[in-house]
Write an enzyme that holds these catalytic residues in place. Structure first.
Site, PDB file in Angstrom:
ATOM      1  N   ASN A   1       1.119  32.899  43.654  1.00 48.73           N
ATOM      2  CA  ASN A   1       0.475  32.520  42.401  1.00 48.73           C
ATOM      3  C   ASN A   1       1.524  31.813  41.537  1.00 48.73           C
ATOM      4  OD1 ASN A   1      -0.838  32.374  39.958  1.00 48.73           O
ATOM      5  ND2 ASN A   1      -0.794  34.574  39.555  1.00 48.73           N
TER       6      ASN A   1
ATOM      7  N   LYS B   1       1.101  30.382  38.752  1.00 51.88           N
ATOM      8  CA  LYS B   1       0.791  30.523  37.314  1.00 51.88           C
ATOM      9  C   LYS B   1       0.904  29.171  36.600  1.00 51.88           C
ATOM     10  CE  LYS B   1       2.511  35.195  37.658  1.00 51.88           C
ATOM     11  NZ  LYS B   1       2.872  36.411  36.979  1.00 51.88           N
TER      12      LYS B   1
ATOM     13  N   HIS C   1      -6.893  38.268  37.193  1.00 53.25           N
ATOM     14  CA  HIS C   1      -5.450  38.536  37.140  1.00 53.25           C
ATOM     15  C   HIS C   1      -5.137  39.248  35.816  1.00 53.25           C
ATOM     16  CE1 HIS C   1      -1.134  37.907  36.835  1.00 53.25           C
ATOM     17  NE2 HIS C   1      -1.149  37.766  38.150  1.00 53.25           N
TER      18      HIS C   1
ATOM     19  N   GLU D   1      -2.917  38.878  33.692  1.00 48.24           N
ATOM     20  CA  GLU D   1      -2.590  38.001  32.559  1.00 48.24           C
ATOM     21  C   GLU D   1      -3.870  37.456  31.932  1.00 48.24           C
ATOM     22  OE1 GLU D   1       0.173  35.653  34.787  1.00 48.24           O
ATOM     23  OE2 GLU D   1       1.512  37.382  34.820  1.00 48.24           O
TER      24      GLU D   1
ATOM     25  N   SER E   1       6.381  42.004  41.371  1.00 50.60           N
ATOM     26  CA  SER E   1       7.812  41.896  41.680  1.00 50.60           C
ATOM     27  C   SER E   1       8.119  42.028  43.168  1.00 50.60           C
ATOM     28  CB  SER E   1       8.610  42.901  40.849  1.00 50.60           C
ATOM     29  OG  SER E   1       8.465  42.616  39.465  1.00 50.60           O
TER      30      SER E   1
HETATM   31  C1  PEP Z   1       1.528  37.928  39.996  1.00 45.48           C
HETATM   32  O1  PEP Z   1       1.582  36.964  39.273  1.00 45.48           O
HETATM   33  O2  PEP Z   1       0.443  38.237  40.486  1.00 45.48           O
HETATM   34  C2  PEP Z   1       2.747  38.684  40.271  1.00 45.48           C
HETATM   35  C3  PEP Z   1       2.673  39.732  41.024  1.00 45.48           C
HETATM   36  O3  PEP Z   1       3.921  38.219  39.695  1.00 45.48           O
HETATM   37  P1  PEP Z   1       5.431  38.687  40.095  1.00 45.48           P
HETATM   38  O4  PEP Z   1       5.527  38.637  41.588  1.00 45.48           O
HETATM   39  O5  PEP Z   1       6.321  37.702  39.424  1.00 45.48           O
HETATM   40  O6  PEP Z   1       5.613  40.077  39.573  1.00 45.48           O
END
Ligand code: PEP
Length: 254
Positions: free
Chosen positions: A13, A15, A98, A100, A216
């Site tokens: 993703n 973003k 998601h 966010e 992460s």
């Molecule tokens: C995500 O955007 O779904 C995500 C898990 O981000 P990150 O891997 O940076 O934590």
């Protein structure tokens, strides 16, 4: 009868990151270096660059995902993008709900449900994100929060539709923070979700649905997470923005 083998699924993703040129370069780098992956792979660039990335991955095994869509087919919905438009530029998947979008943009389960039904009706594979906040985890509410999000976001799906959906369990406190859930913490939630699918649908559906972990994920923690019996892949944010780290996670999905 043997339960179906769930093919791991790693999705990146991106973003609201990268320029058009950077998006194309990243997509081309992934395609060039991917080789024979033992899992499904997809990238989710910003919607403005879907078309360019679609061309960059054309003819490869990398799938295209959108990061969001609107549930209506067309009309006076300024700024929105429909499932048909996403199909038109070559999308196979769409990320829905998601955290966010839920927490920054106020998207609720009902909206996620409308989008899920519209995505499925159009022929897209939805990746439905669920996950608890740190406050909810500390209050012992992880299971109830995640189950409620699933029930409400996935209301009204037939067994057949549900079997084709991908769920991403993404604890909000682990997204973009560097604080990854331990393999045990993640597996506990994934196993709960699978039990929920079994009770709401049936054992065939429960064993077919792929449940990704997100939060992460990096090349050095992916192996242990992905070796858990109910973790069928990863939804990757930060580490999906570089060819090496994204491929490192894919390599861990054996
Ligand atoms: C995500 O955007 O779904 C995500 C898990 O981000 P990150 O891997 O940076 O934590």
């Amino acid at each position: 009868m043997e339960p179906p083998v769930r093919r791991p699924f790693i999705a990146g993703n991106w973003k609201m990151n990268l320029s058009r040129d950077e998006s194309v370069a990243l997509a081309e780098g992934i395609v060039e270096q991917l080789g024979e992956a033992s899992c499904d792979v997809a990238v989710a660039p910003p919607s403005l660059y879907l078309d360019a990335v679609s061309q960059a991955i054309s003819g490869s095994s990398v799938g295209l995902s959108a990061q969001n869509m609107y549930h209506e087919g067309n009309g006076a919905y300024t700024g929105e993008i429909s499932a048909t438009m996403l199909l038109d530029v070559g999308c196979k998947y769409v990320i829905l709900g998601h955290s966010e979008r839920r927490h920054i943009l106020g998207e609720c389960d009902k909206a996620v449900n409308q989008k899920t039904l519209a995505a499925l009706a159009a022929g897209l594979i939805p990746i439905i994100c669920v996950g608890e906040t740190l406050e909810e985890r500390e209050a012992g509410k992880t299971q109830s929060v995640v189950q409620q999000q699933c029930e409400d976001s996935l209301a009204g799906l037939t067994n057949e539709q549900m079997a084709g959906v991908v769920i991403a369990y993404e604890p909000v406190w682990a997204i973009g923070t560097g604080k990854v859930a331990t393999p045990d913490q993640a597996e506990e939630v994934h196993a709960d979700l699978r039990r929920l699918l079994e009770s709401r649908y049936n054992s065939e559906v429960a064993s077919a649905v792929r449940i990704q972990y997100g939060g992460s994920v990096k090349p050095d923690n992916a192996g242990e997470l992905l070796s858990q019996p109910n973790i069928d892949g990863a939804l990757v944010g930060g580490a999906a923005l570089k060819v090496d780290s994204f491929l490192g996670i894919i390599a861990a999905a054996k």
